[in-house]
Design an enzyme around this catalytic site. Structure first.
Site, PDB file in Angstrom:
ATOM      1  N   LYS A  17       0.834  -1.205   0.000  1.00  0.00           N
ATOM      2  CA  LYS A  17       0.000   0.000   0.000  1.00  0.00           C
ATOM      3  C   LYS A  17       0.872   1.259   0.000  1.00  0.00           C
ATOM      4  CE  LYS A  17      -2.728  -0.679   3.268  1.00  0.00           C
ATOM      5  NZ  LYS A  17      -2.574  -0.195   4.614  1.00  0.00           N
ATOM      6  N   LEU A  19       3.894   1.576  -1.170  1.00  0.00           N
ATOM      7  CA  LEU A  19       4.495   1.771  -2.499  1.00  0.00           C
ATOM      8  C   LEU A  19       3.460   2.260  -3.497  1.00  0.00           C
ATOM      9  CD1 LEU A  19       6.842  -1.313  -2.838  1.00  0.00           C
ATOM     10  CD2 LEU A  19       7.494   1.091  -2.808  1.00  0.00           C
ATOM     11  N   CYS A 380      26.321   4.902  12.570  1.00  0.00           N
ATOM     12  CA  CYS A 380      25.860   5.074  13.937  1.00  0.00           C
ATOM     13  C   CYS A 380      26.556   4.084  14.872  1.00  0.00           C
ATOM     14  CB  CYS A 380      24.340   5.007  13.986  1.00  0.00           C
ATOM     15  SG  CYS A 380      23.706   5.928  15.389  1.00  0.00           S
ATOM     16  N   LEU A 381      25.919   2.976  15.244  1.00  0.00           N
ATOM     17  CA  LEU A 381      26.612   1.994  16.076  1.00  0.00           C
ATOM     18  C   LEU A 381      27.899   1.543  15.379  1.00  0.00           C
ATOM     19  CD1 LEU A 381      26.553   0.143  18.593  1.00  0.00           C
ATOM     20  CD2 LEU A 381      25.385  -1.550  17.195  1.00  0.00           C
ATOM     21  N   MET A 383      29.841   3.247  13.594  1.00  0.00           N
ATOM     22  CA  MET A 383      30.885   4.268  13.795  1.00  0.00           C
ATOM     23  C   MET A 383      31.413   4.192  15.221  1.00  0.00           C
ATOM     24  SD  MET A 383      30.798   7.519  15.438  1.00  0.00           S
ATOM     25  CE  MET A 383      31.630   9.066  15.362  1.00  0.00           C
ATOM     26  N   HIS A 506      22.579   8.825  10.222  1.00  0.00           N
ATOM     27  CA  HIS A 506      22.049   7.781   9.326  1.00  0.00           C
ATOM     28  C   HIS A 506      21.874   8.329   7.912  1.00  0.00           C
ATOM     29  CE1 HIS A 506      21.006   4.672  12.319  1.00  0.00           C
ATOM     30  NE2 HIS A 506      20.903   5.709  13.136  1.00  0.00           N
ATOM     31  N   GLU A 508      21.407   6.830   5.267  1.00  0.00           N
ATOM     32  CA  GLU A 508      20.474   6.058   4.430  1.00  0.00           C
ATOM     33  C   GLU A 508      19.110   6.735   4.296  1.00  0.00           C
ATOM     34  OE1 GLU A 508      21.632   5.189   7.401  1.00  0.00           O
ATOM     35  OE2 GLU A 508      20.280   3.886   8.538  1.00  0.00           O
TER      36      GLU A 508
END
Ligand code: GLN
Length: 546
Positions: A17, A19, A380-381, A383, A506, A508
């Site tokens: 839904k 998408l 994050c983690l 790094m 983040h 991403e």
């Protein structure tokens, strides 16, 4: 004036839904309309921030620091909209607002009820997005029609449709048309039932999107149309595609956007799908493989890393490479476990994560990547652990750790900046949302971004402890991204390594298929380079052996 498309789903969950909503948004944008997409989630959590990634998948973070449903990631990747807290509303948040008002006495002694108080609050949240800058607001209602918890949302959109002028709101219903192998037939009954259910609560869909494995024969479309009370050309096939970025083109082929424009009485402006067509051509072009290992904790639950996976694929598009992902459970790399499987990949990524499980395996993985010249990207983690590996194994600070994993480590490399963060309440303790970061000139980060200042989204409680900057930089770790006030370390990297970078944020969340995020692009590019060196090396060894 803002018009509405309400998107509901029936029969099953996971039909796409989000998408579908994102693709309709993309198609309207390709006709020059300005859109927004909002997700209404029927669960009682105030936001998904405290929900387990095993159950709910990724928590998507917006610039304004909202922890939201992962569908907002699709919306941002498919369209130009910038998501914010306003774009995600949950039952919990709605009730929280209503109860606050009730305690304040705003309801003047009236009995507070689902109808009208809860539904009014939902309508207000939906209408908050009305603006002269938004032509169409797409509103996706989470869950499946028939669920008890989505009823107030469905009731709210039923009412809203009556409040706006005819032609200013439509209902699009996504259902499933299964193919029964034994009968060699596509079946329309589940769709009929789902629409019946929807109509029983007063919502007549204007368009039915039928998720199916193959094109719908005309006869079947006509049957669905007849039983569901819509014209045949309002029954559209949402046929499976091999890549999600092909959905907008598929919808366009079925004239989904033309129909939407007509129903909403919008001019059928010319549509420009050039960039979607180009993207589709890139996806279909022959691309050399590049193998990336994701070493982490939720590796059996790829939905927990939705944006990360997409960002890697985007970098595959921009590098014209076929990114192959290898999910490796980090607990398998603990103690003196064999790490040789890491030599079979071209690049290693450690994503964000919480909790101590698997952390030692991740630190060993990072050390292996660092010592063996394997491109490494720590997020994050990933790094924080890169800093711990460096402290322990290069600066020889034995016992270096994060206070997230050990109460009082000998060297508290990663810690909670107590004076800055109010730590008491779950869900209210993180550094969340967009922060600017200054990049040091001449560094990998600076080169990769091609900018001196960037803005990236955060979601974490712990930070690098700046007390250790002198000793670690003396040992060779470079601190190349800092918050402008100098308080937070945002990026670390290594000089004498093909590609080794960790970032506290983040990235991403800010990648899209047309414009891969520079860090992901750079990492995948370095991994491709590593692959060709690796293959050359293997070939030369092979020759020697002959
Ligand atoms: N657990 C770490 C922290 O809270 C990292 C969080 C993350 O990777 N998103 O700081």
């Amino acid at each position: 004036m803002t018009k509405y498309i309400f998107v509901t789903g029936g029969v099953l969950s996971s039909l796409g839904k989000g998408l579908a909503a994102a693709s309709i948004g993309a198609l309207l944008e390709s006709r020059g309309y300005r859109i927004s997409i909002q997700k209404l989630d029927p669960y009682i959590n105030v936001d998904p921030g405290t929900m387990s990634p095993f159950q709910h998948g990724e928590v998507y973070v917006t610039d304004d620091g909202a922890e939201t449903d992962l569908d907002l990631g699709h919306y941002e990747r498919f369209t130009a909209m910038i998501a914010s807290q306003k774009h995600n509303m949950t039952t919990g948040r709605v009730y929280q607002k209503v109860i606050t008002k009730e305690r304040r006495g705003d309801y003047l002694g009236n009995t507070v009820q689902v109808i009208p108080h809860i539904t009014d609050e939902i309508k207000a949240a939906v209408r908050k997005l009305e603006s002269p800058d938004i032509d169409v607001s797409i509103v996706e209602i989470g869950g499946t029609v028939g669920d008890i918890e989505s009823l107030p949302f469905l009731e709210a959109i039923r009412q809203l449709r009556l409040e706006v002028e005819p032609g200013n709101a439509i209902n699009v219903h996504l259902t499933y048309v299964p193919y029964l192998k034994s009968a060699r037939e596509l079946k329309s009954k589940p769709t009929q039932h789902s629409v019946k259910e929807l109509r029983s609560i007063g919502i007549q869909p204007d368009m039915i999107l039928c998720r199916c494995e193959m094109e719908l024969p005309d006869q079947l479309r006509e049957k669905i149309a007849l039983f569901c009370n819509v014209p045949p050309n309002a029954v559209k096939a949402a046929v499976d595609v091999d890549n999600i970025y092909k959905v907008p083109l598929k919808f366009a082929q079925h004239n989904v956007d033309t129909a939407v424009c007509r129903m909403l009485r919008l001019d059928e402006r010319k549509s420009d799908l050039t960039r979607w067509k180009k993207l589709s051509a890139v996806i279909d072009s022959p691309r050399e493989p590049v193998e990336i290992a994701i070493v982490g904790k939720y590796v059996d639950y790829p939905d927990s890393y939705k944006s990360l996976i997409e960002a890697l694929y985007h970098a595959g598009f921009s590098n014209r490479a076929d990114v192959k992902l290898h999910w490796l459970e980090s607990t398998k790399f603990e103690k003196d476990a064999d790490l040789s499987s890491l030599d079979k990949v071209d690049g290693i990524l450690i994503p964000g994560g919480f909790g101590v499980r698997g952390v030692e395996g991740m630190i060993r993985t990072i050390r292996h990547a660092r010592e063996n010249g394997i491109p490494y990207f720590g997020i994050c983690l990933g790094m924080q652990l890169a800093c711990i590996d460096y402290a322990r194994n290069v600066a020889l600070l034995e016992g270096a750790h994060s206070s997230e994993f050990e109460d009082d480590p000998t060297y508290k490399i990663i810690y909670k900046l107590r004076e800055l963060v109010d730590i008491d309440e779950m869900g209210g303790t993180m550094r969340l949302g967009a922060y600017t970061c200054d990049l040091k000139e001449g560094t990998l980060a600076h080169q990769t971004y091609g900018a001196a200042q960037i803005s990236e989204r955060h979601r974490h409680r712990y930070e690098f402890n700046k007390e250790f900057m002198p000793i670690l930089s003396g040992a060779g770790l470079q601190f190349t991204g800092m918050s402008p006030d100098g308080l937070f370390v945002e990026i670390v990297e290594l000089k004498d390594h093909p590609w080794f970078l960790g970032c506290q944020f983040h990235p991403e969340f800010k990648s899209d298929p047309f414009d891969a995020h520079p860090l992901f692009h750079g990492f995948v590019k370095a991994s491709i380079r590593n692959r060709s060196l690796r293959l050359q090396h293997a070939e030369s060894i092979g020759k020697e052996m002959v």
